[in-house]
Design a protein around this motif. Structure first.
Motif, short mmCIF file in Angstrom:
data_model
loop_
_atom_site.label_atom_id
_atom_site.label_comp_id
_atom_site.label_asym_id
_atom_site.label_seq_id
_atom_site.Cartn_x
_atom_site.Cartn_y
_atom_site.Cartn_z
N THR A 226 -79.69 27.05 56.52
CA THR A 226 -79.79 28.01 57.61
C THR A 226 -81.06 27.77 58.41
O THR A 226 -81.07 27.83 59.64
N SER A 227 -82.16 27.48 57.71
CA SER A 227 -83.41 27.09 58.36
C SER A 227 -83.74 25.67 57.91
O SER A 227 -83.76 25.38 56.71
N ALA B 215 -77.04 26.15 61.73
CA ALA B 215 -78.41 26.51 61.38
C ALA B 215 -78.95 27.51 62.39
O ALA B 215 -78.56 27.49 63.56
N GLN B 216 -79.84 28.36 61.94
CA GLN B 216 -80.48 29.32 62.85
C GLN B 216 -81.76 28.77 63.44
O GLN B 216 -82.12 29.06 64.58
N THR B 217 -82.47 27.94 62.65
CA THR B 217 -83.77 27.44 63.09
C THR B 217 -83.92 25.96 62.74
O THR B 217 -83.62 25.57 61.60
N LEU C 287 -77.79 24.03 71.69
CA LEU C 287 -78.45 24.85 70.67
C LEU C 287 -78.27 26.33 70.96
O LEU C 287 -78.06 27.13 70.05
N LYS D 157 -74.98 27.52 69.91
CA LYS D 157 -74.87 27.65 68.46
C LYS D 157 -75.80 28.73 67.90
O LYS D 157 -75.86 28.92 66.69
N CYS E 183 -79.05 28.65 67.87
CA CYS E 183 -80.08 27.93 67.10
C CYS E 183 -81.34 27.78 67.94
O CYS E 183 -81.28 27.59 69.16
#
Length: 326
Positions: free
Chosen positions: A21-22, A87-89, A118, A121, A123
């Protein structure tokens, strides 16, 4: 050199989020692969690799890229998201290692196409401040060791003809080796016989992928392709075991509170490429406080031959000469 008490772990190292995720990432390479046979021999092209590491589970994922374009990098991100989930980050270094690779690949982190993808998404791409790779130590050390071993092994194997299939299979073997490493010390409790590894968190399987039976030596580099892969994987395992696994021990430093750098302080900026007498002198014009009210990076204004410049640097790259209070 100025130091400050080590910061608390970032929230994405402690959150109970799904794997990847990160993510911390780096680009490395290139390597030459044989793409097709021609009458005069074989056509060759280059390949790079994007190495992603999960901030919470410390698992690793590697994707190959084959063209010097933002689109190729987006394709690698797309494959990564398809396999590991969105992914978030994304986090990366701003140093010459990553930015240089991005420049070579013509990847612009401000590129409209990349940022649109990004944003779509959900992100965010975050960069560390310059000259502060230690701020991303959770992924920088892992990436650095893996990249150094890979570059060394593939440099030794440059006299053999690597194909894209061999290189991609080798990267998969490398992922399996890295993700099978222990995350915690081995327990002596007979009720806890299993080791916690990134692979276990990813696959929910307690048994790691075993290596093929047999011994693979240097002559196998010239043999069948699958033997080439296993010979390279054995070489990676031997160096990984000696260079990384032996360093899995706790280190304690930066445990004491130190006075913060303040606006108006006069400092020297460390420069590894310059003599100490030639380090730039500057004035702190802006500081950045963390959540614990500790200053670990600041902006410094310097003047050389009448030209003023402002640099963002970590406090570990500063030598305090004169405090504003004095």
């Amino acid at each position: 050199m100025q130091i400050q008490k080590m910061a608390d772990l970032p929230i994405d190292r402690l959150s109970t989020m799904p794997p990847f995720t990160s993510v911390g990432l780096d680009v490395f390479g290139p390597w030459t692969v044989s793409t097709r046979r021609t009458r005069g021999g074989s056509a060759e092209s280059k390949r790079w690799a994007v190495l992603f590491t999960c901030m919470s589970t410390r698992a690793v994922h590697i994707e190959l890229i084959e063209s010097m374009s933002t689109s190729s990098f987006i394709n690698a991100l797309r494959r990564f998201f398809c396999i590991r989930g969105p992914a978030q980050t994304l986090r990366s270094d701003r140093g010459t290692n990553f930015i240089g690779a991005c420049n070579e690949l013509q990847i612009d982190h401000k590129d409209t196409e990349l940022n649109s993808y990004l944003l779509e998404k959900g992100c965010t791409w975050l960069f560390n401040s310059p000259h502060s790779s230690h701020m991303g130590g959770s992924w920088e050390r892992l990436i650095g060791v893996a990249r150094r071993i890979l570059d060394g092994i593939l440099l030794k194997a440059k006299h053999i003809q690597l194909t894209h299939e061999v290189l991609s299979t080798f990267m998969a073997e490398v992922m399996a080796i890295i993700n099978a490493r222990p995350l915690v010390p081995i327990s002596t409790d007979p009720d806890k016989p299993n080791l916690l590894t990134p692979a276990m968190l990813l696959t929910h399987k307690t048994n790691a992928l075993s290596a093929p039976a047999g011994s693979f030596a240097s002559p196998d580099l010239y043999s069948k392709q699958w033997k080439q892969v296993q010979c390279l994987a054995d070489s990676f395992w031997k160096q990984w075991k000696s260079e990384y696994l032996s360093t899995l021990q706790k280190r304690r430093k930066w445990t004491d509170d130190k006075p913060n750098i303040k606006v108006g302080d006069i400092v020297l900026l460390k420069d590894a490429l310059a003599h100490r007498n030639n380090w730039s002198m500057g004035k702190v014009v802006r500081t950045f406080e963390s959540k614990d009210n500790k200053v670990r990076k600041a902006e410094v204004k310097t003047a050389t031959d009448g030209n003023e410049k402002v640099f963002l640097r970590p406090v570990t790259d500063m030598v305090l000469l004169l405090s504003d209070e004095s």
